[in-house]
Every structure is written in C-alpha cells, then in structure tokens.
Design a protein around this motif. Sequence first.
Motif, PDB file in Angstrom:
ATOM      1  N   PRO A 110     -46.447   8.781   9.181  1.00  0.00           N
ATOM      2  CA  PRO A 110     -47.381   8.106   8.295  1.00  0.00           C
ATOM      3  C   PRO A 110     -47.708   6.732   8.871  1.00  0.00           C
ATOM      4  N   GLU A 111     -48.916   6.249   8.578  1.00  0.00           N
ATOM      5  CA  GLU A 111     -49.344   4.970   9.144  1.00  0.00           C
ATOM      6  C   GLU A 111     -48.595   3.774   8.589  1.00  0.00           C
ATOM      7  N   ASP A 112     -48.102   3.847   7.376  1.00  0.00           N
ATOM      8  CA  ASP A 112     -47.407   2.702   6.795  1.00  0.00           C
ATOM      9  C   ASP A 112     -46.191   3.156   6.003  1.00  0.00           C
TER      10      ASP A 112
ATOM     11  N   SER B 274     -45.764   3.005   2.701  1.00  0.00           N
ATOM     12  CA  SER B 274     -45.983   3.213   1.274  1.00  0.00           C
ATOM     13  C   SER B 274     -45.215   4.452   0.810  1.00  0.00           C
TER      14      SER B 274
ATOM     15  N   TRP C 276     -45.958   6.859  -1.271  1.00  0.00           N
ATOM     16  CA  TRP C 276     -46.689   8.132  -1.308  1.00  0.00           C
ATOM     17  C   TRP C 276     -46.925   8.707   0.074  1.00  0.00           C
ATOM     18  N   LYS C 277     -47.167   7.866   1.055  1.00  0.00           N
ATOM     19  CA  LYS C 277     -47.385   8.387   2.415  1.00  0.00           C
ATOM     20  C   LYS C 277     -46.088   8.902   3.029  1.00  0.00           C
TER      21      LYS C 277
ATOM     22  N   ALA D 230     -45.260  12.804   3.513  1.00  0.00           N
ATOM     23  CA  ALA D 230     -44.971  13.353   4.844  1.00  0.00           C
ATOM     24  C   ALA D 230     -43.686  14.183   4.821  1.00  0.00           C
TER      25      ALA D 230
END
Length: 193
Positions: free
Chosen positions: A98-100, A102, A104-105, A109
């Motif tokens: 995931p890009e960050d 957070s 939820w991300k 994932a």
Amino acid sequence: MISFTVTAVVFGVVFLAELPDKTALAGLVLGTRYRASYVFAGVAAAFALHVALAVAAGSVLTLLPQQIVQALTGVLFLGGAAVLLLKKDDGDEEIRNPEDQSFWKVAGAGFMLILVAEFGDLTQIMTANLAARYDDPLSVGLGAVLALWAVAGLGIVGGKALMKRVPLKLIIKVAALLMLALGLWSLWEAVAG
C-alpha cells in the motif's frame, strides 16, 4: 454449546498445517513494513470469512450418510497429508505494498492477500472436513479461526524468531502425521461402522 475437546483438536491441526504456509510468511513481510495491528485486522477478517465458508461447506456434508462422510473426510485428510509431505517450496510471492500507512489501505491489503491466497487452501479444506467429521460447526469454527489468527499473529509479530527455533520441516512433518492419523481413523470408522 462449545466442545473444548473439538475446539482444541481443530486448533492443533489447523495451527500446525497453517504454520508453514506462505500466508504466514506474507503476514511476516507485511508486518515488518506496516503497523502490525492494521495488518492483523485485515488478515483476521479474511481468515474469519474463510472459516465461515469452510464450516458451512462441512456442515452440508453432514447431510450425507455417516459412512460416506467418514470415508470422504478420511481420503481428504490423507490427501492433505500427502500435499504437506510432497509440497515443494515455491519461493517468495510478490506482495503489493500500500502507498501509505492508513488503516484501510494496510488492512485492505492484508485482507485481499489472504482472501485470494487462502481460497481453497489446504486449511480451508481441512476445516470443512473437520466440520463434517465432528458435526459441531461452532466448536470447529472457533478452533479453526483461533488457530489461523494465532499463526497470523506469530507471522506478523514473531515469525522470524519462531522459524529460527523450530525447523520448518519438523512443523510440516508433525502436521502431516496428524492429518495422516485423522485420515486413517476416519477410514477405519467408515469401514468398521
């Protein structure tokens, strides 16, 4: 009412079968890169869904005559033992990051990774077999989900340390022997009953 014995047996069998699985290693990788609690939340939700599906499938099997169920679960357990003993290590799987950080991300994932990787996996099939064998969906579901969560937690938090102390080949052999014993016992019950 929950049977402690059934829950404990299911926990032991599923725990040992899942421990050497690639998803424990995937959880370890995600846990080293992202907040462990976020990873665990996603992984735990995916495992709960898999157990619910497996227990439902196993409960449907209990509608068949008992001897057929025992023979079928015996053959499937023997097949599972063979898969564990003959399985070749297929290396590391690529994990999307995931890009960050957070919730939820990261949780998403972890959820998607387990949802895809574990669908139709050996432990899901074993859970269905155990649900059919014991005809106690609540105890089987509880034992399986606790085992999967325990393995996920170990993989996310302390997988490296465990694998240094307990050889992976030993874990695989113990899981295979347990499945072999359950398979032979189920087949004996099918023939003797």
